[in-house]
Write a protein that holds these residues in place. Structure first.
Motif, short mmCIF file in Angstrom:
data_model
loop_
_atom_site.label_atom_id
_atom_site.label_comp_id
_atom_site.label_asym_id
_atom_site.label_seq_id
_atom_site.Cartn_x
_atom_site.Cartn_y
_atom_site.Cartn_z
N CYS A 36 0.19 4.18 -5.10
CA CYS A 36 1.47 3.50 -5.35
C CYS A 36 2.04 3.87 -6.71
O CYS A 36 1.52 3.46 -7.75
CB CYS A 36 1.28 1.98 -5.29
N SER A 126 3.03 9.40 4.04
CA SER A 126 3.60 9.04 2.74
C SER A 126 4.48 10.19 2.25
O SER A 126 4.33 11.32 2.68
CB SER A 126 2.48 8.78 1.73
N MET A 127 5.37 9.87 1.33
CA MET A 127 6.31 10.89 0.86
C MET A 127 5.67 11.90 -0.08
O MET A 127 5.94 13.09 -0.01
CB MET A 127 7.49 10.23 0.14
C1 HEM Z 1 3.19 3.13 -1.80
C2 HEM Z 1 0.85 -1.00 -2.73
C3 HEM Z 1 4.67 -2.58 -5.27
C4 HEM Z 1 6.66 1.81 -4.89
C5 HEM Z 1 2.22 2.14 -1.86
C6 HEM Z 1 0.95 2.21 -1.20
C7 HEM Z 1 0.30 1.07 -1.45
C8 HEM Z 1 1.15 0.27 -2.27
C9 HEM Z 1 -1.10 0.68 -0.96
C10 HEM Z 1 0.44 3.38 -0.37
C11 HEM Z 1 1.02 3.37 1.01
C12 HEM Z 1 1.12 4.77 1.54
O1 HEM Z 1 2.07 5.47 1.15
O2 HEM Z 1 0.26 5.16 2.32
C13 HEM Z 1 1.72 -1.81 -3.44
C14 HEM Z 1 1.45 -3.18 -3.77
C15 HEM Z 1 2.52 -3.63 -4.47
C16 HEM Z 1 3.46 -2.54 -4.59
C17 HEM Z 1 0.19 -3.98 -3.43
C18 HEM Z 1 2.67 -5.04 -5.01
C19 HEM Z 1 3.80 -5.71 -4.93
C20 HEM Z 1 5.49 -1.50 -5.46
C21 HEM Z 1 6.67 -1.49 -6.32
C22 HEM Z 1 7.22 -0.25 -6.20
C23 HEM Z 1 6.40 0.51 -5.29
C24 HEM Z 1 7.16 -2.65 -7.18
C25 HEM Z 1 8.41 0.33 -6.89
C26 HEM Z 1 8.77 -0.05 -8.09
C27 HEM Z 1 5.95 2.50 -3.93
C28 HEM Z 1 6.38 3.75 -3.34
C29 HEM Z 1 5.38 4.12 -2.44
C30 HEM Z 1 4.36 3.09 -2.51
C31 HEM Z 1 7.67 4.51 -3.65
C32 HEM Z 1 5.36 5.35 -1.53
C33 HEM Z 1 4.70 6.52 -2.17
C34 HEM Z 1 4.82 7.75 -1.28
O3 HEM Z 1 5.23 7.63 -0.12
O4 HEM Z 1 4.50 8.84 -1.75
N1 HEM Z 1 2.31 0.95 -2.52
N2 HEM Z 1 2.92 -1.45 -3.93
N3 HEM Z 1 5.36 -0.27 -4.87
N4 HEM Z 1 4.75 2.13 -3.40
FE1 HEM Z 1 3.79 0.39 -3.77
#
Ligand code: HEM
Ligand code: MG
Length: 332
Positions: A36, A126-127
């Protein structure tokens, strides 16, 4: 006792978040980062513990303070992740790989493997991270990021916006169908994939730009967030509490039923038992009854109590959304 989640921000407008009190620092030996880019960035600026191990309350505070994430979404995502990836007795979650820093594990089939754990939350297509099948589901992947840039050039005039989001989401799904025999795009991944496609323009664009649906993330700043876990200089958070704005538009551009490849590439098969956008409450009930229950079939004592509490906090994120609360471990 795991404390109740922090409430919404009282002062919830935009403000400078790359400030004097939150300097970016490079990783020290042992510091953990994961899939993330949002949480990675918060850890590298000290909004979260810099070692990458945090409590749900710390995570909710950090995503609200640093990115103005809407408090309901912050709760739902954080407790969802904690229930499947965190240590429910010590109240600690790794934002990347498994670590002793979260304390003594509950017995298997509990995993307590941090956000890198495949399938329970982290998922395919994922991206900027590869599918788990190819060996690394959490590190920044330059080849995939090059495609992110290419799509931003082709469809967004050099920036990532909602149009790019729809095209790239479709592209990543098609790539996984065609290359990953174990591609799984059922709930919860079905929802997180579309939600995360909105996050770069929803959260990574400076908050002094007020029209968020037309917000566009330039590639210099995208590189900082996705690769370096770093705010751009002088970065301000969004102007109001923000969620997955535009998620339905992205889905609607290339609608797809939740499903999976069944052991070979190009065998994508819809799964009618999976939740989808027409049945959001099933995301909640399946996650609790299937995913959480499979990790904790028969918990006792403090573990059971904390499961009950964390499930209540998880539900709190969508209370008011019309889904009925369920109590697989009873109530206290
Ligand atoms: C991806 C958890 C908040 C932006 C992920 C993934 C997890 C995760 C486990 C991986 C999923 C995957 O792509 O397979 C969390 C948790 C959060 C949180 C527990 C708590 C609230 C945020 C916030 C942002 C964010 C606040 C932006 C400011 C992203 C983005 C991805 C991502 C852009 C995609 C990455 C990609 O596709 O390459 N998140 N996230 N997340 N998260 Fe978070
Ligand atoms: Mg992934």
């Amino acid at each position: 006792l795991p404390p109740p989640p922090p409430g919404p921000l009282t002062s919830n407008g935009t403000k400078l978040v790359y400030d004097r009190n939150h300097p970016w620092k490079p990783l020290r030996k042992g510091d953990i980062r994961g899939p993330c880019p949002g949480l990675n960035t918060l850890a590298s600026h000290g909004y979260l513990p810099r070692d990458g191990v945090a409590s749900p309350s710390q995570i909710i505070t950090a995503v609200q303070e640093g990115f103005n994430m809407d408090s309901g979404l912050a709760r739902f995502v954080t407790y969802g992740a904690h229930l499947v990836d965190g240590n429910l007795v010590t109240d600690l979650l790794s934002i990347g790989g498994k670590t002793k820093k979260t304390g003594k594990d509950a017995p298997p089939p509990a995993i307590i493997g941090g956000l890198n754990t495949h399938r329970v939350f982290e998922g395919d297509s994922s991206m900027t991270r590869g599918d788990d099948f190819f060996g690394d589901n959490h590190s920044f992947n330059q080849t995939l990021f090059d495609q992110f840039v290419e799509y931003s050039n082709r469809f967004g005039g050099g920036s990532y916006n909602i149009t790019v989001a729809a095209e790239l989401r479709h592209r990543r799904i098609q790539e996984s169908i065609a290359s990953n025999p174990e591609f799984d795009f059922t709930s919860p991944r079905f929802f997180t994939a579309f939600a995360e496609s909105t996050f770069p323009y929803a959260f990574f664009v400076d908050g002094r730009i007020s029209n968020r649906t037309s917000a566009a993330l330039d590639m210099t700043n995208a590189t900082l967030f996705f690769r370096d876990s770093k705010f751009p200089r002088d970065f301000w958070r969004p102007p109001a509490p923000t969620g997955a704005i535009g998620i339905i538009e992205i889905f609607s551009a290339y609608p797809i039923a939740p499903g999976r490849n069944v052991g070979a590439v190009n065998t994508y098969t819809p799964d009618p038992t999976s939740a989808d956008f027409g049945n959001f409450c099933l995301l909640y009930t399946n996650f609790v009854n299937n995913t959480v229950k499979s990790l904790y079939p028969d918990p006792k004592g403090v573990l059971r109590r904390n499961l009950i509490l964390n499930l209540r906090y998880f539900y709190g994120g969508i209370a008011g959304g019309g889904c009925e609360e369920i109590f697989p471990y009873g109530q206290i």
